[in-house]
Scaffold this motif. Structure first.
Motif, PDB file in Angstrom:
ATOM      1  N   ARG A  68       0.952  -0.828  -0.010  1.00 57.65           N
ATOM      2  CA  ARG A  68       0.609  -0.130  -0.021  1.00 57.65           C
ATOM      3  C   ARG A  68       0.394   1.250   0.112  1.00 57.65           C
ATOM      4  N   ILE A  69       0.039   2.737  -0.154  1.00 58.66           N
ATOM      5  CA  ILE A  69       0.964   3.531   0.250  1.00 58.66           C
ATOM      6  C   ILE A  69       1.020   4.095   0.900  1.00 58.66           C
ATOM      7  N   ILE A  70       1.306   4.491   1.886  1.00 55.31           N
ATOM      8  CA  ILE A  70       1.384   5.389   3.036  1.00 55.31           C
ATOM      9  C   ILE A  70       0.955   6.454   3.350  1.00 55.31           C
ATOM     10  N   GLY A  71       1.384   7.111   2.017  1.00 50.55           N
ATOM     11  CA  GLY A  71       1.972   8.377   2.606  1.00 50.55           C
ATOM     12  C   GLY A  71       2.209   9.468   1.207  1.00 50.55           C
ATOM     13  N   ARG A  72       1.916  10.446   0.725  1.00 49.12           N
ATOM     14  CA  ARG A  72       2.784  11.187  -0.608  1.00 49.12           C
ATOM     15  C   ARG A  72       2.584  12.233  -0.297  1.00 49.12           C
ATOM     16  N   ASP A  73       3.334  13.583  -0.305  1.00 49.33           N
ATOM     17  CA  ASP A  73       3.208  14.724   0.161  1.00 49.33           C
ATOM     18  C   ASP A  73       4.305  14.767  -1.497  1.00 49.33           C
ATOM     19  N   ASP A  74       4.775  16.898  -1.273  1.00 50.76           N
ATOM     20  CA  ASP A  74       5.449  16.785  -2.327  1.00 50.76           C
ATOM     21  C   ASP A  74       7.152  16.670  -2.739  1.00 50.76           C
ATOM     22  N   ASN A  75       7.422  15.995  -1.883  1.00 47.71           N
ATOM     23  CA  ASN A  75       8.280  15.051  -1.719  1.00 47.71           C
ATOM     24  C   ASN A  75       8.734  14.039  -1.757  1.00 47.71           C
ATOM     25  N   TRP A  76       7.764  12.852  -1.357  1.00 50.61           N
ATOM     26  CA  TRP A  76       7.841  11.670  -0.929  1.00 50.61           C
ATOM     27  C   TRP A  76       6.663  10.568  -1.660  1.00 50.61           C
ATOM     28  N   LEU A  77       7.100  10.281  -2.072  1.00 51.44           N
ATOM     29  CA  LEU A  77       6.171   8.578  -2.036  1.00 51.44           C
ATOM     30  C   LEU A  77       6.300   7.368  -0.837  1.00 51.44           C
ATOM     31  N   ARG A  78       4.971   7.240  -0.273  1.00 50.58           N
ATOM     32  CA  ARG A  78       5.776   6.266   0.888  1.00 50.58           C
ATOM     33  C   ARG A  78       4.890   5.175   0.419  1.00 50.58           C
ATOM     34  N   LEU A  79       5.873   4.163   0.380  1.00 54.71           N
ATOM     35  CA  LEU A  79       5.212   2.306  -0.214  1.00 54.71           C
ATOM     36  C   LEU A  79       6.083   1.835   1.508  1.00 54.71           C
ATOM     37  N   ARG A  80       4.935   0.546   1.441  1.00 59.91           N
ATOM     38  CA  ARG A  80       4.704  -0.523   2.873  1.00 59.91           C
ATOM     39  C   ARG A  80       4.562  -2.027   1.949  1.00 59.91           C
ATOM     40  N   TRP A  81       5.168  -2.653   1.666  1.00 57.75           N
ATOM     41  CA  TRP A  81       5.012  -4.319   1.771  1.00 57.75           C
ATOM     42  C   TRP A  81       4.815  -4.801   3.573  1.00 57.75           C
ATOM     43  N   ARG A  82       4.268  -5.470   3.533  1.00 52.70           N
ATOM     44  CA  ARG A  82       3.948  -6.226   4.656  1.00 52.70           C
ATOM     45  C   ARG A  82       3.918  -8.146   3.955  1.00 52.70           C
ATOM     46  N   ILE A  83       4.690  -8.418   5.083  1.00 50.60           N
ATOM     47  CA  ILE A  83       4.878 -10.244   4.250  1.00 50.60           C
ATOM     48  C   ILE A  83       4.320 -10.609   5.378  1.00 50.60           C
ATOM     49  N   GLU A  84       3.465 -12.003   5.555  1.00 48.56           N
ATOM     50  CA  GLU A  84       2.906 -12.620   6.704  1.00 48.56           C
ATOM     51  C   GLU A  84       3.667 -14.370   6.231  1.00 48.56           C
ATOM     52  N   GLY A  85       3.851 -14.942   7.390  1.00 50.41           N
ATOM     53  CA  GLY A  85       4.477 -16.031   7.351  1.00 50.41           C
ATOM     54  C   GLY A  85       6.222 -15.717   7.072  1.00 50.41           C
ATOM     55  N   SER A  86       6.676 -14.847   7.394  1.00 52.19           N
ATOM     56  CA  SER A  86       8.303 -14.575   6.766  1.00 52.19           C
ATOM     57  C   SER A  86       9.301 -15.609   7.641  1.00 52.19           C
ATOM     58  N   GLY A  87       9.333 -16.443   8.171  1.00 52.09           N
ATOM     59  CA  GLY A  87      10.550 -17.518   9.463  1.00 52.09           C
ATOM     60  C   GLY A  87      11.833 -17.561   8.022  1.00 52.09           C
ATOM     61  N   GLU A  88      10.934 -17.807   6.876  1.00 51.97           N
ATOM     62  CA  GLU A  88      12.041 -18.588   6.225  1.00 51.97           C
ATOM     63  C   GLU A  88      12.537 -17.278   5.367  1.00 51.97           C
ATOM     64  N   LEU A  89      12.138 -16.581   5.273  1.00 50.02           N
ATOM     65  CA  LEU A  89      12.650 -14.997   4.745  1.00 50.02           C
ATOM     66  C   LEU A  89      14.403 -14.893   4.460  1.00 50.02           C
ATOM     67  N   VAL A  90      14.263 -15.005   2.976  1.00 51.12           N
ATOM     68  CA  VAL A  90      15.756 -14.319   2.629  1.00 51.12           C
ATOM     69  C   VAL A  90      15.845 -12.916   2.516  1.00 51.12           C
ATOM     70  N   VAL A  91      16.633 -12.680   3.346  1.00 48.68           N
ATOM     71  CA  VAL A  91      16.672 -11.223   3.094  1.00 48.68           C
ATOM     72  C   VAL A  91      18.473 -10.697   2.605  1.00 48.68           C
ATOM     73  N   PRO A  92      18.326  -9.437   1.514  1.00 47.94           N
ATOM     74  CA  PRO A  92      19.650  -9.418   1.269  1.00 47.94           C
ATOM     75  C   PRO A  92      20.691  -8.670   1.689  1.00 47.94           C
ATOM     76  N   LYS A  93      21.647  -8.611   1.984  1.00 46.45           N
ATOM     77  CA  LYS A  93      22.281  -7.991   3.394  1.00 46.45           C
ATOM     78  C   LYS A  93      22.483  -6.136   2.931  1.00 46.45           C
ATOM     79  N   PHE A  94      23.413  -5.634   4.014  1.00 45.23           N
ATOM     80  CA  PHE A  94      22.952  -4.466   3.867  1.00 45.23           C
ATOM     81  C   PHE A  94      24.463  -4.089   3.220  1.00 45.23           C
ATOM     82  N   ALA A  95      24.300  -3.080   1.911  1.00 46.47           N
ATOM     83  CA  ALA A  95      24.623  -2.967   0.696  1.00 46.47           C
ATOM     84  C   ALA A  95      24.444  -1.446   1.048  1.00 46.47           C
ATOM     85  N   GLY A  96      24.481  -0.831   1.311  1.00 45.73           N
ATOM     86  CA  GLY A  96      24.103   0.813   1.390  1.00 45.73           C
ATOM     87  C   GLY A  96      23.668   1.252   0.143  1.00 45.73           C
ATOM     88  N   LYS A  97      23.377   2.613   0.174  1.00 42.08           N
ATOM     89  CA  LYS A  97      22.688   2.808  -1.440  1.00 42.08           C
ATOM     90  C   LYS A  97      23.384   2.843  -2.529  1.00 42.08           C
TER      91      LYS A  97
END
Length: 180
Positions: free
Chosen positions: A23-52
């Motif tokens: 869902r879109i959780i907010g929008r203003d003149d500077n940013w569009l903010r989005l959110r994804w919620r994953i249910e059942g994430s016990g085996e989720l692979v999250v990529p390692k931090f790499a920096g922007k």
């Protein structure tokens, strides 16, 4: 704002993940903010931090994506957003044709939070990087689980293979900014 229930591609079902909402959780003149919620994430692979920074191939592991196609045309843009904080943005002239790197005036912000049975990925895209007109919108994600198992989530799927670029996936709407 409206919450969208994403569907896994039937040819690539998840193992432990039981649902993904976006869902879109907010929008203003500077940013569009989005959110994804994953249910059942016990085996989720999250990529390692790499920096922007820009990176290609983010979809090869857990990655969240936004597609926007301005009304009245075939051209569209794609934003790839990773929990590693890497990102990329592309313009296409038509379905998978004429790909070019999309200019972004400042880097998106990506944040991943893990709960005991769910995960939340938040992203903020600079408003200046978005089309300034009404758009068809696709919200998608690739979810990698333990053992390299991948599922592909979108608002809708057509075809035997996942294709987030298929116009059938662009079933949501993003209105033009209120000042446009």
């Amino acid at each position: 704002m409206e919450t969208y229930r994403l569907q896994p591609h039937p040819g690539h079902p998840p193992r432990a993940v039981s649902g993904v909402d976006a869902r879109i959780i907010g929008r203003d003149d500077n940013w569009l903010r989005l959110r994804w919620r994953i249910e059942g994430s016990g085996e989720l692979v999250v990529p390692k931090f790499a920096g922007k920074g820009r990176a290609d191939g983010l979809w090869q592991t857990t990655c969240f994506e936004l597609f926007l196609r301005p009304d009245g045309g075939t051209a569209y843009c794609e934003f790839n957003l990773s929990p590693s904080e890497r990102w990329n943005a592309y313009d296409f002239a038509a379905h998978r044709e004429g790909m070019a790197e999309r200019p972004i005036p400042r880097e998106p912000v990506c944040t991943m939070r893990m709960g005991s049975s769910f995960a939340i990925f938040d992203a903020a895209l600079p408003a200046a990087a978005l089309p300034d007109t009404d758009c068809a919108m696709g919200l998608t994600c690739v979810i990698e689980e333990a053992g390299g198992h991948k599922s592909f989530w979108a608002l809708e799927h057509r075809g035997e293979q996942p294709d987030f670029h298929d116009p059938a996936c662009f079933t949501a709407r993003l209105a033009a900014p209120s000042g446009a």
